[in-house]
Design a protein around this motif. Sequence first.
Motif, PDB file in Angstrom:
ATOM      1  N   ASP A  11       0.829  -1.210   0.000  1.00  0.00           N
ATOM      2  CA  ASP A  11       0.000   0.000   0.000  1.00  0.00           C
ATOM      3  C   ASP A  11       0.860   1.256   0.000  1.00  0.00           C
ATOM      4  O   ASP A  11       0.547   2.237  -0.683  1.00  0.00           O
ATOM      5  CB  ASP A  11      -0.937   0.012   1.208  1.00  0.00           C
ATOM      6  N   ALA A  12       1.952   1.233   0.773  1.00  0.00           N
ATOM      7  CA  ALA A  12       2.853   2.393   0.830  1.00  0.00           C
ATOM      8  C   ALA A  12       3.511   2.637  -0.521  1.00  0.00           C
ATOM      9  O   ALA A  12       3.636   3.781  -0.973  1.00  0.00           O
ATOM     10  CB  ALA A  12       3.912   2.193   1.911  1.00  0.00           C
ATOM     11  N   ILE A  13       3.895   1.569  -1.207  1.00  0.00           N
ATOM     12  CA  ILE A  13       4.506   1.702  -2.531  1.00  0.00           C
ATOM     13  C   ILE A  13       3.491   2.270  -3.514  1.00  0.00           C
ATOM     14  O   ILE A  13       3.798   3.169  -4.296  1.00  0.00           O
ATOM     15  CB  ILE A  13       5.071   0.350  -3.008  1.00  0.00           C
ATOM     16  N   GLN A  14       2.263   1.750  -3.475  1.00  0.00           N
ATOM     17  CA  GLN A  14       1.225   2.260  -4.380  1.00  0.00           C
ATOM     18  C   GLN A  14       0.939   3.730  -4.108  1.00  0.00           C
ATOM     19  O   GLN A  14       0.721   4.502  -5.040  1.00  0.00           O
ATOM     20  CB  GLN A  14      -0.049   1.442  -4.235  1.00  0.00           C
ATOM     21  N   THR A  15       0.959   4.120  -2.838  1.00  0.00           N
ATOM     22  CA  THR A  15       0.727   5.522  -2.482  1.00  0.00           C
ATOM     23  C   THR A  15       1.832   6.400  -3.053  1.00  0.00           C
ATOM     24  O   THR A  15       1.571   7.454  -3.632  1.00  0.00           O
ATOM     25  CB  THR A  15       0.639   5.687  -0.956  1.00  0.00           C
ATOM     26  N   ARG A  16       3.085   5.969  -2.917  1.00  0.00           N
ATOM     27  CA  ARG A  16       4.206   6.752  -3.461  1.00  0.00           C
ATOM     28  C   ARG A  16       4.132   6.821  -4.980  1.00  0.00           C
ATOM     29  O   ARG A  16       4.417   7.854  -5.575  1.00  0.00           O
ATOM     30  CB  ARG A  16       5.543   6.164  -2.998  1.00  0.00           C
ATOM     31  N   GLU A  17       3.748   5.719  -5.623  1.00  0.00           N
ATOM     32  CA  GLU A  17       3.604   5.727  -7.077  1.00  0.00           C
ATOM     33  C   GLU A  17       2.497   6.680  -7.516  1.00  0.00           C
ATOM     34  O   GLU A  17       2.645   7.413  -8.486  1.00  0.00           O
ATOM     35  CB  GLU A  17       3.329   4.313  -7.592  1.00  0.00           C
ATOM     36  N   LEU A  18       1.383   6.664  -6.780  1.00  0.00           N
ATOM     37  CA  LEU A  18       0.287   7.577  -7.092  1.00  0.00           C
ATOM     38  C   LEU A  18       0.733   9.027  -6.917  1.00  0.00           C
ATOM     39  O   LEU A  18       0.448   9.870  -7.764  1.00  0.00           O
ATOM     40  CB  LEU A  18      -0.924   7.281  -6.214  1.00  0.00           C
ATOM     41  N   GLU A  19       1.446   9.309  -5.839  1.00  0.00           N
ATOM     42  CA  GLU A  19       1.954  10.669  -5.609  1.00  0.00           C
ATOM     43  C   GLU A  19       2.908  11.083  -6.726  1.00  0.00           C
ATOM     44  O   GLU A  19       2.876  12.229  -7.184  1.00  0.00           O
ATOM     45  CB  GLU A  19       2.644  10.757  -4.258  1.00  0.00           C
ATOM     46  N   ALA A  20       3.755  10.160  -7.186  1.00  0.00           N
ATOM     47  CA  ALA A  20       4.678  10.458  -8.288  1.00  0.00           C
ATOM     48  C   ALA A  20       3.900  10.735  -9.567  1.00  0.00           C
ATOM     49  O   ALA A  20       4.219  11.664 -10.317  1.00  0.00           O
ATOM     50  CB  ALA A  20       5.658   9.307  -8.497  1.00  0.00           C
ATOM     51  N   ASN A  21       2.846   9.938  -9.828  1.00  0.00           N
ATOM     52  CA  ASN A  21       2.010  10.166 -11.012  1.00  0.00           C
ATOM     53  C   ASN A  21       1.331  11.526 -10.960  1.00  0.00           C
ATOM     54  O   ASN A  21       1.263  12.236 -11.961  1.00  0.00           O
ATOM     55  CB  ASN A  21       0.944   9.068 -11.145  1.00  0.00           C
TER      56      ASN A  21
END
Length: 105
Positions: A11-21
């Motif tokens: 979940d933390a990785i997906q959150t960081r990826e979403l923030e990067a997007n």
Amino acid sequence: MEHDLERAAGDAIQTRELEANVAWAAAARERDVAQTRIVHAFRHHLEFGGGGPDEADLLLFARAAIAEQRLARSSFEHGRHLSRASTGAHIEHKPSHPGDCNDRR
């Protein structure tokens, strides 16, 4: 317990990826806006005379383009690929000839 940790890490990785997007899409939109303003200012200058684009628009364009490139490169290096289609950013077609701003292939 281990499954919960794995899920939290995912979940933390997906959150960081979403923030990067989101950051990349914002930089792309800023660059698109500045680019459009610059093109319109040059067009106005060529058709009616007067000054060209504002220095602030040129600076915004340069900074946004650099941010967009860095975010895309960083994302690509980490195994993610950003695309304007996936982030909802506007895709602008480039003219086939640099002087022809009306060509929308």
